[in-house]
Design an enzyme around this catalytic site. Structure first.
Site, mmCIF file in Angstrom:
data_model
loop_
_atom_site.group_PDB
_atom_site.id
_atom_site.type_symbol
_atom_site.label_atom_id
_atom_site.label_comp_id
_atom_site.label_asym_id
_atom_site.label_seq_id
_atom_site.Cartn_x
_atom_site.Cartn_y
_atom_site.Cartn_z
ATOM 1 N N SER A 50 0.963 -0.703 -0.554
ATOM 2 C CA SER A 50 -0.287 -0.148 0.149
ATOM 3 C C SER A 50 0.490 1.008 0.209
ATOM 4 O O SER A 50 1.999 1.439 0.205
ATOM 5 C CB SER A 50 -0.740 0.152 0.902
ATOM 6 O OG SER A 50 0.095 -0.085 2.216
ATOM 7 N N ILE A 52 3.477 4.138 -0.395
ATOM 8 C CA ILE A 52 4.604 4.947 -0.615
ATOM 9 C C ILE A 52 5.047 3.190 -1.518
ATOM 10 O O ILE A 52 5.778 3.368 -2.402
ATOM 11 C CB ILE A 52 5.321 5.892 0.103
ATOM 12 C CG1 ILE A 52 4.854 6.802 0.663
ATOM 13 C CG2 ILE A 52 6.524 5.885 -0.659
ATOM 14 C CD1 ILE A 52 5.651 7.197 1.503
ATOM 15 N N SER A 174 12.436 9.521 7.303
ATOM 16 C CA SER A 174 10.961 10.158 7.620
ATOM 17 C C SER A 174 10.851 11.574 7.802
ATOM 18 O O SER A 174 12.627 11.466 8.631
ATOM 19 C CB SER A 174 10.100 9.753 8.434
ATOM 20 O OG SER A 174 9.207 10.931 9.265
ATOM 21 N N TYR A 200 8.919 5.620 16.260
ATOM 22 C CA TYR A 200 9.296 5.774 14.548
ATOM 23 C C TYR A 200 10.587 7.308 14.212
ATOM 24 O O TYR A 200 11.365 6.808 13.007
ATOM 25 C CB TYR A 200 8.112 6.440 14.168
ATOM 26 C CG TYR A 200 7.937 6.126 12.720
ATOM 27 C CD1 TYR A 200 7.706 5.044 12.168
ATOM 28 C CD2 TYR A 200 8.350 7.690 12.031
ATOM 29 C CE1 TYR A 200 7.633 5.677 10.951
ATOM 30 C CE2 TYR A 200 7.635 7.306 10.512
ATOM 31 C CZ TYR A 200 7.644 6.402 9.638
ATOM 32 O OH TYR A 200 7.548 6.110 8.559
ATOM 33 N N LYS A 204 14.226 6.142 12.885
ATOM 34 C CA LYS A 204 14.362 6.667 11.707
ATOM 35 C C LYS A 204 16.063 7.777 11.894
ATOM 36 O O LYS A 204 16.695 7.864 10.833
ATOM 37 C CB LYS A 204 12.916 7.091 11.454
ATOM 38 C CG LYS A 204 12.136 6.965 11.188
ATOM 39 C CD LYS A 204 12.160 5.837 9.696
ATOM 40 C CE LYS A 204 10.866 5.120 9.487
ATOM 41 N NZ LYS A 204 11.490 4.238 7.676
ATOM 42 N N THR A 235 -0.819 8.616 3.189
ATOM 43 C CA THR A 235 -1.420 7.218 3.219
ATOM 44 C C THR A 235 -2.149 6.916 4.490
ATOM 45 O O THR A 235 -2.555 7.263 4.987
ATOM 46 C CB THR A 235 0.383 6.721 3.154
ATOM 47 O OG1 THR A 235 0.743 6.768 4.725
ATOM 48 C CG2 THR A 235 1.435 7.154 3.015
#
Length: 316
Positions: A50, A52, A174, A200, A204, A235
């Protein structure tokens, strides 16, 4: 162009939004990859079911690549693969299932991908759990998904990548990583109050910090390594994990294809971009913007050594 592009980047809202993408695309010299640039090459994209990831798969299929859709959900992966074949009837599309947060599944996935002579990897699989969650191997799930699994998968595929005349590896990061310091002494986020968005960004940040070290480590195998961030993209992951942000920023969010653009460009542009860089909208970007999140080279190497030990001990 460089000055206004930098101003867009520093402004964040303008640079990361669909407006920033549109302005850069309009002012960009014609540097799109040539038609058929990836013909005869095999590109594996994780998290391709799904958003990107699916858009990256479509982008490399359009350039003639054999696309391997990698995901955890077989039904969704097959649906993406069928859509690619419908759009590109001559495309070669395969599906491989695996969870990159799980060491056993990474080993199994690597063995299957090795038989396909992979030329390029896009590490796009992502998670943002609302509560602290351990992977099957006892690591914080964001760290396992964004750092440990991707590095281990690449390490295990080095024999295949070494056989490629033009091996490339892209890590999907990100822009949120700019807000997080490098957690040198707490890679698994065991200290402090856990927040999914923070986990997250931390993972990253680790990922981005390691890109130059991985570029050096994999140079002998002839691998070009790049990190990148896609800007603010609409997204399922964003709407599910950050619903308030998705609602407030909705009109500004990029479409998945715009978020995927730099990854597809990094894979298809000729010659290969310099290894070890961090990119956004087809331009190399700084690792740091905020003084409070800067890290030293010693801290980068300390984290790199700890991650390498985990990968060597648990994923081999």
């Amino acid at each position: 162009m460089h000055v206004w592009d930098t101003l867009l980047d520093r402004s964040v809202i303008a640079g990361y939004s669909r407006l920033g993408y549109a302005l850069r695309a309009a002012g960009r010299s014609d540097d799109d990859p040539r038609p058929g640039a990836l013909a005869g090459r095999t590109v594996a994209v994780t998290g391709a079911t799904s958003g990107i990831g699916a858009a990256i798969a479509e982008g490399v299929a359009a350039l003639g690549a054999h696309v391997i859709v990698v995901g955890r959900d077989g039904e969704r992966a097959q649906r993406v693969a069928a859509g690619l074949v419908e759009r590109f009837p001559d495309a070669r599309v395969s599906v491989e299932l695996g969870d990159v947060s799980d060491a056993e599944q990474v080993r199994d996935l690597a063995a299957r991908l090795d038989r396909r002579d992979v030329d390029a990897l896009v590490h796009n699989a992502g998670v943002m759990p609302p509560e602290r969650t351990d992977s099957a191997d006892g690591h914080e799930l964001s760290l396992a998904t964004h750092v440990l699994g991707p590095i281990a998968l690449t390490e295990l595929l080095l024999p295949a990548l070494r056989r490629s005349p033009d091996a490339r590896v892209v890590f999907m990061s990100s822009g949120g990583m700019y807000t997080a310091p490098l957690p040198v002494d707490d890679l698994d986020y065991r200290d402090g109050q856990y927040r999914g968005a923070r986990a997250y960004a931390r993972s990253k940040r680790i990922q981005t910090a390691l890109v130059p070290l991985l570029a050096d480590r994999w140079a002998a195998a002839g691998v070009m390594v790049a990190g990148m961030h896609p800007g603010w993209v609409d997204t399922p992951g964003v709407s599910g994990s950050l619903p308030r942000f998705a609602t407030l920023a909705g009109p500004l969010l990029r479409g998945p294809a715009e978020g995927a653009d730099t990854a597809v460009w990094l894979l298809g542009t000729e010659p290969a971009p310099p290894t070890g860089g961090f990119w956004h909208d087809r331009r190399r970007r700084p690792e740091h913007y905020l003084r409070r999140t800067r890290f030293s080279e010693a801290e980068r190497r300390a984290v790199g050594e700890r991650i390498a030990r985990i990968v060597d001990d648990e994923y081999r």
